[in-house]
Write a protein that holds these residues in place. Structure first.
Motif, PDB file in Angstrom:
ATOM      1  N   TRP A  26      21.417  43.140  61.614  1.00 53.37           N
ATOM      2  CA  TRP A  26      21.062  43.927  60.434  1.00 53.37           C
ATOM      3  C   TRP A  26      20.291  45.192  60.845  1.00 53.37           C
ATOM      4  O   TRP A  26      20.571  46.284  60.346  1.00 53.37           O
ATOM      5  CB  TRP A  26      20.223  43.067  59.493  1.00 53.37           C
ATOM      6  CG  TRP A  26      19.685  43.803  58.295  1.00 53.37           C
ATOM      7  CD1 TRP A  26      18.520  44.510  58.216  1.00 53.37           C
ATOM      8  CD2 TRP A  26      20.312  43.930  57.015  1.00 53.37           C
ATOM      9  NE1 TRP A  26      18.366  45.060  56.966  1.00 53.37           N
ATOM     10  CE2 TRP A  26      19.457  44.726  56.205  1.00 53.37           C
ATOM     11  CE3 TRP A  26      21.498  43.446  56.467  1.00 53.37           C
ATOM     12  CZ2 TRP A  26      19.762  45.041  54.885  1.00 53.37           C
ATOM     13  CZ3 TRP A  26      21.798  43.757  55.151  1.00 53.37           C
ATOM     14  CH2 TRP A  26      20.939  44.548  54.377  1.00 53.37           C
ATOM     15  N   THR A  27      19.355  45.023  61.744  1.00 53.60           N
ATOM     16  CA  THR A  27      18.566  46.164  62.214  1.00 53.60           C
ATOM     17  C   THR A  27      19.451  47.184  62.922  1.00 53.60           C
ATOM     18  O   THR A  27      19.293  48.399  62.730  1.00 53.60           O
ATOM     19  CB  THR A  27      17.463  45.677  63.175  1.00 53.60           C
ATOM     20  OG1 THR A  27      16.712  44.633  62.551  1.00 53.60           O
ATOM     21  CG2 THR A  27      16.529  46.812  63.544  1.00 53.60           C
TER      22      THR A  27
ATOM     23  N   VAL B 223      12.981  53.329  60.889  1.00 59.56           N
ATOM     24  CA  VAL B 223      14.021  52.465  60.311  1.00 59.56           C
ATOM     25  C   VAL B 223      14.087  51.147  61.074  1.00 59.56           C
ATOM     26  O   VAL B 223      14.192  50.065  60.480  1.00 59.56           O
ATOM     27  CB  VAL B 223      15.388  53.182  60.327  1.00 59.56           C
ATOM     28  CG1 VAL B 223      16.518  52.202  60.011  1.00 59.56           C
ATOM     29  CG2 VAL B 223      15.396  54.319  59.320  1.00 59.56           C
TER      30      VAL B 223
ATOM     31  N   SER C  66      22.555  47.751  62.361  1.00 55.20           N
ATOM     32  CA  SER C  66      23.372  48.427  61.356  1.00 55.20           C
ATOM     33  C   SER C  66      22.594  49.519  60.649  1.00 55.20           C
ATOM     34  O   SER C  66      23.087  50.634  60.445  1.00 55.20           O
ATOM     35  CB  SER C  66      23.890  47.404  60.334  1.00 55.20           C
ATOM     36  OG  SER C  66      24.634  48.038  59.321  1.00 55.20           O
ATOM     37  N   ARG C  67      21.328  49.214  60.274  1.00 57.87           N
ATOM     38  CA  ARG C  67      20.500  50.222  59.605  1.00 57.87           C
ATOM     39  C   ARG C  67      20.191  51.382  60.548  1.00 57.87           C
ATOM     40  O   ARG C  67      20.169  52.540  60.132  1.00 57.87           O
ATOM     41  CB  ARG C  67      19.190  49.583  59.128  1.00 57.87           C
ATOM     42  CG  ARG C  67      19.336  48.412  58.169  1.00 57.87           C
ATOM     43  CD  ARG C  67      19.822  48.810  56.782  1.00 57.87           C
ATOM     44  NE  ARG C  67      21.252  49.026  56.697  1.00 57.87           N
ATOM     45  CZ  ARG C  67      22.155  48.042  56.694  1.00 57.87           C
ATOM     46  NH1 ARG C  67      21.784  46.775  56.795  1.00 57.87           N
ATOM     47  NH2 ARG C  67      23.442  48.319  56.597  1.00 57.87           N
ATOM     48  N   ALA C  68      19.937  51.065  61.817  1.00 57.69           N
ATOM     49  CA  ALA C  68      19.660  52.112  62.796  1.00 57.69           C
ATOM     50  C   ALA C  68      20.882  53.003  63.006  1.00 57.69           C
ATOM     51  O   ALA C  68      20.753  54.227  63.144  1.00 57.69           O
ATOM     52  CB  ALA C  68      19.223  51.491  64.122  1.00 57.69           C
TER      53      ALA C  68
ATOM     54  N   SER D 284      10.822  49.068  60.310  1.00 49.64           N
ATOM     55  CA  SER D 284      10.791  48.479  58.974  1.00 49.64           C
ATOM     56  C   SER D 284      11.754  47.310  58.829  1.00 49.64           C
ATOM     57  O   SER D 284      11.603  46.494  57.908  1.00 49.64           O
ATOM     58  CB  SER D 284      11.111  49.549  57.928  1.00 49.64           C
ATOM     59  OG  SER D 284      12.422  50.056  58.113  1.00 49.64           O
ATOM     60  N   ASN D 285      12.742  47.210  59.730  1.00 48.66           N
ATOM     61  CA  ASN D 285      13.729  46.131  59.651  1.00 48.66           C
ATOM     62  C   ASN D 285      13.620  45.148  60.814  1.00 48.66           C
ATOM     63  O   ASN D 285      14.525  44.335  61.015  1.00 48.66           O
ATOM     64  CB  ASN D 285      15.150  46.709  59.619  1.00 48.66           C
ATOM     65  CG  ASN D 285      15.469  47.414  58.321  1.00 48.66           C
ATOM     66  OD1 ASN D 285      15.853  46.797  57.332  1.00 48.66           O
ATOM     67  ND2 ASN D 285      15.322  48.734  58.319  1.00 48.66           N
TER      68      ASN D 285
ATOM     69  N   ASP E 194      23.192  53.639  60.803  1.00 47.05           N
ATOM     70  CA  ASP E 194      23.332  54.489  59.616  1.00 47.05           C
ATOM     71  C   ASP E 194      22.394  55.692  59.697  1.00 47.05           C
ATOM     72  O   ASP E 194      22.788  56.822  59.388  1.00 47.05           O
ATOM     73  CB  ASP E 194      23.020  53.684  58.354  1.00 47.05           C
ATOM     74  CG  ASP E 194      24.085  52.635  58.059  1.00 47.05           C
ATOM     75  OD1 ASP E 194      25.190  52.756  58.611  1.00 47.05           O
ATOM     76  OD2 ASP E 194      23.793  51.697  57.288  1.00 47.05           O
ATOM     77  N   GLU E 195      21.148  55.443  60.100  1.00 46.85           N
ATOM     78  CA  GLU E 195      20.182  56.542  60.208  1.00 46.85           C
ATOM     79  C   GLU E 195      20.585  57.515  61.308  1.00 46.85           C
ATOM     80  O   GLU E 195      20.442  58.743  61.149  1.00 46.85           O
ATOM     81  CB  GLU E 195      18.793  55.978  60.488  1.00 46.85           C
ATOM     82  CG  GLU E 195      17.689  57.028  60.527  1.00 46.85           C
ATOM     83  CD  GLU E 195      17.479  57.717  59.196  1.00 46.85           C
ATOM     84  OE1 GLU E 195      16.959  58.849  59.195  1.00 46.85           O
ATOM     85  OE2 GLU E 195      17.840  57.126  58.153  1.00 46.85           O
TER      86      GLU E 195
ATOM     87  N   GLN F 240      14.136  41.418  60.273  1.00 44.43           N
ATOM     88  CA  GLN F 240      15.469  40.984  59.864  1.00 44.43           C
ATOM     89  C   GLN F 240      16.270  40.573  61.105  1.00 44.43           C
ATOM     90  O   GLN F 240      15.860  40.851  62.237  1.00 44.43           O
ATOM     91  CB  GLN F 240      16.184  42.112  59.122  1.00 44.43           C
ATOM     92  CG  GLN F 240      15.415  42.668  57.930  1.00 44.43           C
ATOM     93  CD  GLN F 240      15.208  41.648  56.851  1.00 44.43           C
ATOM     94  OE1 GLN F 240      15.999  40.711  56.685  1.00 44.43           O
ATOM     95  NE2 GLN F 240      14.115  41.788  56.086  1.00 44.43           N
TER      96      GLN F 240
END
Length: 215
Positions: free
Chosen positions: A93-94, A82, A96-98, A85-86, A100-101, A89
């Motif tokens: 943003w990265t 995750v 935040s995605r991390a 792949s980000n 979430d995962e 960005q």
């Protein structure tokens, strides 16, 4: 073999309440074995992966190469991919995605731990129910026959004591399992968060280098 026969006889003396107690014990063991397999198979962090992430300015291709050798269900692979792949960005943003995962992974690791916690409470209570039933039978025999049939009295007392012991034993095993895997979950998530910070630091470093080269 003789010990197994004696254990079987003791369980039979425990009365009908032994059946749900044994069922709880089987469920607890199944959950603990499943958790042990999951942590061994999908949550182990290899030294190569750990050393690479801890290296300042590592190459992302090297990280992807190590991750490619891991099972797709491996928790660290899912988390790192995750971030990878980000990584182009913005860092926020990265992150935040991390996050979430990581939350999804934590929920997966915590799955069915509630059942162990429930067994810790339910098993002694079921054992207590067996104790009450056994003592009621013993007093019923005393009330109807006096002390003419001492075997029937001791049978009721044995049922009471065996149910209590079995309930407490199952609760202790489930308690140790719950505490162990809860601790393991906490350590895994802490390590994942720490390594995620290392990856974000490298992303910021790369972005800063690219910004300086552009300027």
């Amino acid at each position: 073999m003789e010990e197994l026969n004696q254990a079987w006889i003791m369980l039979k003396l425990g009365g009908i309440i032994i059946i749900p107690l044994v069922l709880l014990g089987v469920i607890a063991m199944a959950i603990m074995l499943e958790k042990a397999f999951i942590y061994w198979r999908y949550a182990r962090l290899s030294s190569d992966l750990l050393n690479l992430v801890e290296t300042y300015g590592f190459k992302w291709n090297d990280l992807e190469k190590i991750l490619s050798g891991l099972d797709s269900r491996h928790y660290y692979k899912r988390f790192f991919e995750v971030v990878i792949s980000n990584r182009h960005q913005p860092a926020w943003w990265t992150e935040s995605r991390a996050a979430d995962e990581a939350q999804i992974i934590e929920e997966s690791l915590a799955r069915r731990l509630w059942a162990l916690e429930t067994i810790v409470t339910a098993a002694p209570l079921l054992g207590l129910v067996g104790t009450v039933i056994g003592m009621m039978r013993a007093f019923q025999v005393i009330g109807s026959e006096g002390l003419v049939n001492p075997a029937a009295v001791t049978g009721g007392v044995a049922e009471a004591l065996i149910a209590t012991v079995v309930g407490l034993a199952i609760a202790l095993i489930a308690l140790f399992g719950f505490n162990y895997f809860s601790r393991l979950q906490s350590l895994t998530m802490d390590e994942m968060e720490r390594l995620g910070t290392r990856l974000i630091d490298n992303i910021r470093r790369d972005q800063q280098v690219n910004s300086n080269e552009t300027a």
